[in-house]
Design an enzyme around this catalytic site. Structure first.
Site, PDB file in Angstrom:
ATOM      1  N   HIS A  21      -2.721  -0.380   7.622  1.00 42.20           N
ATOM      2  CA  HIS A  21      -3.817   0.558   7.922  1.00 42.20           C
ATOM      3  C   HIS A  21      -3.369   2.012   7.814  1.00 42.20           C
ATOM      4  CE1 HIS A  21      -2.362   0.319  12.225  1.00 42.20           C
ATOM      5  NE2 HIS A  21      -2.718   1.573  12.215  1.00 42.20           N
ATOM      6  N   ASP A  64      -0.945  -6.639   8.704  1.00 42.44           N
ATOM      7  CA  ASP A  64      -0.983  -5.182   8.856  1.00 42.44           C
ATOM      8  C   ASP A  64       0.325  -4.521   8.411  1.00 42.44           C
ATOM      9  OD1 ASP A  64      -1.887  -2.651   9.354  1.00 42.44           O
ATOM     10  OD2 ASP A  64      -2.069  -2.877  11.526  1.00 42.44           O
ATOM     11  N   SER A 115       1.640   4.299  14.373  1.00 39.11           N
ATOM     12  CA  SER A 115       1.447   3.156  13.479  1.00 39.11           C
ATOM     13  C   SER A 115       2.457   3.143  12.346  1.00 39.11           C
ATOM     14  CB  SER A 115       0.049   3.196  12.876  1.00 39.11           C
ATOM     15  OG  SER A 115      -0.875   2.891  13.872  1.00 39.11           O
TER      16      SER A 115
END
Lengths: 460, 431
Positions: free
Chosen positions: B60, B91, B180
């Site tokens: 992402h 992910d 992230s």
């Protein structure tokens, strides 16, 4: 000289007769054609009282209520204790529910004999001829609620416009009557019946939000009037049965209107059409050979008119069907691709409706099970061959099934691992479970929005 | 006091190495929302995992829609990078640094090494390193809160599905937007997870992809640029508390909550409510949610097109089925914008069609129609599925591109057929 004067006097008297009685007088007289109606809807664990207004349509004590008075899907057996009141009175009279007319949507009631002589049907007053003109002043009756003895009050406003929706409907500048009650002109002529009002946009301002748009509907008064021409010819449509049957069935769903640009491109100028989307297998439309994507542009030789807004044509087409009876044949002119065709459809009998469905409330388990209907199959996009199982109609809050996650409108496919094929089978199984107080659990396979899940329900 | 200092000294050695390997990633990507082609920017983190400049980050953070990826090394120098491959299911995305530019500018970097995420225990101290809210090179400390967390999110990676095939590490080390793709590391500086998400608004509930999953995915992405998985169309449910009802020995079986319509499992005759006992002869145990990802992974790792033998309990019977696997697809298809129409679209995929009970996977979904442009003026709106333009059925996105090209060359009114909830409507796109 005397000879000269008499005609003059006569002319004067005539003029007085034509100029109507004063409005208060007319108002008090026309009150004889309106009533307030109370009843309640008996659901599984609660009762919902309803108050609506009705108009008297004949000397037999027949009263019509607006379509919105009773939610669709409520079985007539759940409608209890109809009581009729005259404006300004607390004395109640019993009435029987006769059913809903599929074409007009009106619900019909018949009040007990002893009230009938004091009522005057709306048909006994003169009616206006033609459409009311723009800016004509109309007036109507509003009734307060029971705590004010249904006191009548006077409302009036001017005609803003007359539209075809698809029936001829006058929109007034302000509220002119309670929904379901008649509207008159200055001469006391019947002009039409007030409908459920339109929503109006308002802005709500609060500390944190600048003007949030909201839609409000005035449920007590209305500015929308179905004109007398559309009302009077249909007052005799008293349902033959409490279910409203016979109801003609076409069998295509998801009809979409065509906008003028599309009509122009398809060379259907100044006219309209409906695109057929979902044609259910086995339906009259399917049997006649209609296909998805066909565009209907004329019914029985009459081109579908261009109505505004575009979607009104769908309602118009629906009415063309409901005007007929099962077994009648409808001649449709359609466009399939670029080819024009004529297709004759023999209308069938509307499949069982939710209000007619068999249902049973399992009190200990805490839910109502209802037979699976044709309409459920359309909702769930199930082929007719897949239409097995039963529907959950009601779930009692806090019950074991509610805790396990069962919801209204769930489609139960298996009970305790056994595939359910009929309502009777489901009812037998569930009744046995309900009766067995020592049973620790049951397991349901339910489908909801295309997803299935296994629910384990702890019973003790 | 002395002990604490000794531990601190040990920590700093391993730690300095891993800190040198953590990077900040600035991404510019293309978006097809609202009827237009637009660019948006984002910031994430990453960790260099090889001497030849491979960087692990989140799917992402960098997706195939990225048009420009810029990496800030530990020495604060910026270098470009390209996407090697991505896998939204876990992910994870893999980037490669622009080694030519590195060489030309004489820049160096360090590579981190992985630890064994299977050895982690709840309560163990871990550190998250990354760029929360753009604050480059931030280290936060916490513990492993749970080393086997299950959650599946059908739209968790920018609308793509995630989480079905692995469990996650849960930590209370502060993880914020921008963390992230950064590593979760042990005191000795080993990467044991890739930080990926947190409950926004909750206190210290962060999640990371375990290093053992990341290593496997990274290896496959280097090799093929993508991960191919198999699909048979079973949606599992937990069997917990239902063993007695199904008359099963404990620790046996996985409940089938749903069978996707039209899927290989549906074609083979499997039904919701069946209990899967064995897969190709191996016993299946799906009693608890945490046990579902390994079963899903076992199905996914079958070769595409292979025949799998499934043994299923249905009522009192045990029934055998043979299911031919197909390639797993996302619900999200290719996206595009037709700028003169003010229309952005996404291809309908098989998965989307099954989810929405469409008859087949033809057509493109309207993502957005820009107000005032021909598509919006015609009445097309977000969610409509375009199935036909003129006499051309739009089975593929390429077909609509062809129609659009012809329109650009010679603008003429186009009759568009679109569906919404299976209701067919007609629209005219006019120049």
């Amino acid at each position: 000289m005397r000879i000269f004067r008499r005609p003059f006097l006569c002319a004067f008297l005539l003029a007085v007769a034509a100029a109507a009685a004063p409005l208060p007088e007319l108002f008090n007289d026309r009150l004889k054609s309106v009533v307030a109606v109370e009843f309640f809807v008996q659901a599984e664990i609660e009762r919902q009282p309803v108050t609506v207004m009705g108009t008297v349509v004949d000397t037999q004590g027949t009263i019509i209520l607006p379509s919105a008075a009773i939610l669709p899907g409520i079985p007539p057996a759940q409608l209890k204790d109809f009581k009729v009141y005259r404006p300004g009175s607390t004395e109640s009279f019993n009435a029987a529910y006769l059913g809903q007319d599929p074409f007009t949507g009106w619900h019909f009631l018949r009040v007990e004999e002893r009230l009938r002589s004091s009522l005057v049907p709306i048909t006994q007053y003169p009616a206006i001829t033609g459409d009311p003109a723009l800016s004509d002043e109309l007036w109507g009756i509003g009734l307060r609620n029971r705590d004010e003895d249904f006191t009548p009050y006077f409302l009036s406003s001017r005609v803003a416009t007359v539209m075809k929706l698809p029936q001829k409907t006058a929109i007034l500048g302000a509220e002119v009557a309670s929904p379901g009650l008649p509207v008159f002109n200055a001469a006391g002529q019947f002009a039409g019946l007030a409908q459920t009002s339109f929503g109006q946009n308002f802005l709500i301002f609060s500390r944190n939000q600048h003007g949030n748009p909201i839609l409000l509907i005035n449920v007590e008064e209305s500015s929308v009037v179905l004109l007398a021409d559309e009302v009077l010819p249909n007052l005799g449509r008293v349902p033959q049965s409490v279910t409203g049957r016979p109801i003609a069935w076409f069998g295509a769903y998801g009809l979409q209107p065509m906008d003028p640009e599309v009509a122009k491109l398809l060379k259907l100028e100044n006219q309209s059409g409906v695109v057929l989307s979902d044609i259910m297998d086995g339906s009259p439309a399917a049997q006649a050979g209609l296909r998805e994507r066909d565009i209907v542009f004329a019914v029985d030789g009459q081109p579908l008119p261009r109505l505004k807004p575009d979607r009104v044509v769908v309602g118009y087409f629906g009415q063309q069907i409901l005007k007929h009876r099962p077994g009648d044949t409808l001649a449709l002119a359609i466009l399939r691709g670029t080819e024009r065709q004529e297709i004759k459809v023999k209308l069938g009998d509307e499949p069982k409706l939710a209000r007619e469905a068999d249902r049973h409330y399992l009190e200990r388990l805490g839910f109502t099970v209802r037979e699976f209907l044709y309409g459920d199959g359309i909702m769930h996009r199930a082929m007719t061959t897949e239409q097995k199982g039963v529907m959950v109609q009601f779930v009692k809050p806090g019950s074991a099934v509610a805790t396990a996650g069962l919801r209204p409108d769930d489609w139960v496919k298996d009970i305790d691992g056994e595939e359910i094929k009929t309502y009777a089978q489901a009812l037998a199984k569930l009744s046995a479970i309900e009766a067995d107080v020592k049973r620790p659990e049951m397991v349901l396979l339910v489908s909801r929005g295309g997803e299935t899940a296994v629910l384990r329900i702890k019973l003790i | 006091m002395l002990l604490a200092q000794a531990a601190g000294a040990g920590l700093s050695r391993g730690f300095n190495r891993v800190l040198e390997a953590v990077v900040r990633i600035d991404v510019r990507e293309i978006e097809f929302a609202d009827g237009a082609k637009r660019f948006s920017g984002g910031i994430g983190s990453g960790v260099i995992i090889s001497e030849d400049g491979l960087i692990l980050t989140n799917a992402h953070v960098v997706s195939p829609q990225a048009v420009e990826v810029s990496v800030t090394l530990a020495n604060l120098e910026r270098v470009g990078a390209v996407l090697v491959g991505w896998d939204h299911w876990t992910d994870l995305a893999l980037l490669r640094l622009d080694t030519v530019a590195l060489k030309a500018r004489g820049l160096t970097f360090a590579a981190a090494s992985f630890g064994d995420s299977a050895e982690l225990y709840a309560g163990q101290t871990v550190y998250a390193v990354g760029t929360p809210h753009g604050l480059t090179r931030t280290v936060t400390r916490g513990i492993i809160s749970n080393n086997d967390r299950y959650f599946e999110d059908s739209g968790g990676v920018n609308g793509y599905e995630t989480g079905a095939f692995n469990t996650w590490l849960q930590t209370d080390a502060a993880i914020n937007p921008g963390n992230s793709g950064g590593p979760l590391v042990t005191e000795d500086g080993k990467v044991i997870g890739i930080n990926s998400r947190a409950y926004i608004g909750a206190e210290n509930l962060g999640f990371a992809i375990p290093a053992n999953v990341a290593r496997r995915v990274a290896a496959a992405l280097v090799k093929d640029g993508a991960i191919t998985r198999s699909y048979i169309g079973l949606v599992p449910g937990v069997l917990q508390d239902l063993e007695r009802f199904y008359a099963l020995a404990s620790n046996t079986g996985m409940l089938i909550n749903r069978v996707d319509p039209g899927s290989p499992a549906a074609k083979a005759g499997l039904r919701a409510g069946d209990v899967l006992l064995t897969l190709d002869g191996r016993k299946v145990d799906g009693r608890f949610p945490e046990q579902l990802p390994p079963i899903q992974q076992a199905i996914a790792s079958l070769p595409v097109g292979a025949k799998a033998a499934l043994e299923v309990k249905r009522g009192a019977q045990t029934v055998a089925f043979t299911v031919q696997t197909e390639k797993l697809e996302s619900r999200v298809g290719e996206e595009w914008a037709f700028e003169k129409w003010g229309l952005s679209v996404r291809k309908v995929t098989r998965a989307f069609a099954r989810e929405n009970q469409l008859l087949d996977a033809s057509g493109v979904i309207v993502l957005g129609a820009q107000p005032g442009y021909p598509a919006a003026e015609s009445g097309l709106a977000r969610g409509d599925i375009i199935t036909k333009v003129g006499s051309e059925p739009i089975t593929e996105l390429a077909k609509l591109k062809n129609v659009y090209e012809a329109y650009e060359a010679k603008p003429e009114p186009q009759l568009v057929e679109a569906q919404r909830n299976r209701r067919i409507s007609l629209y005219v796109i006019k120049p």
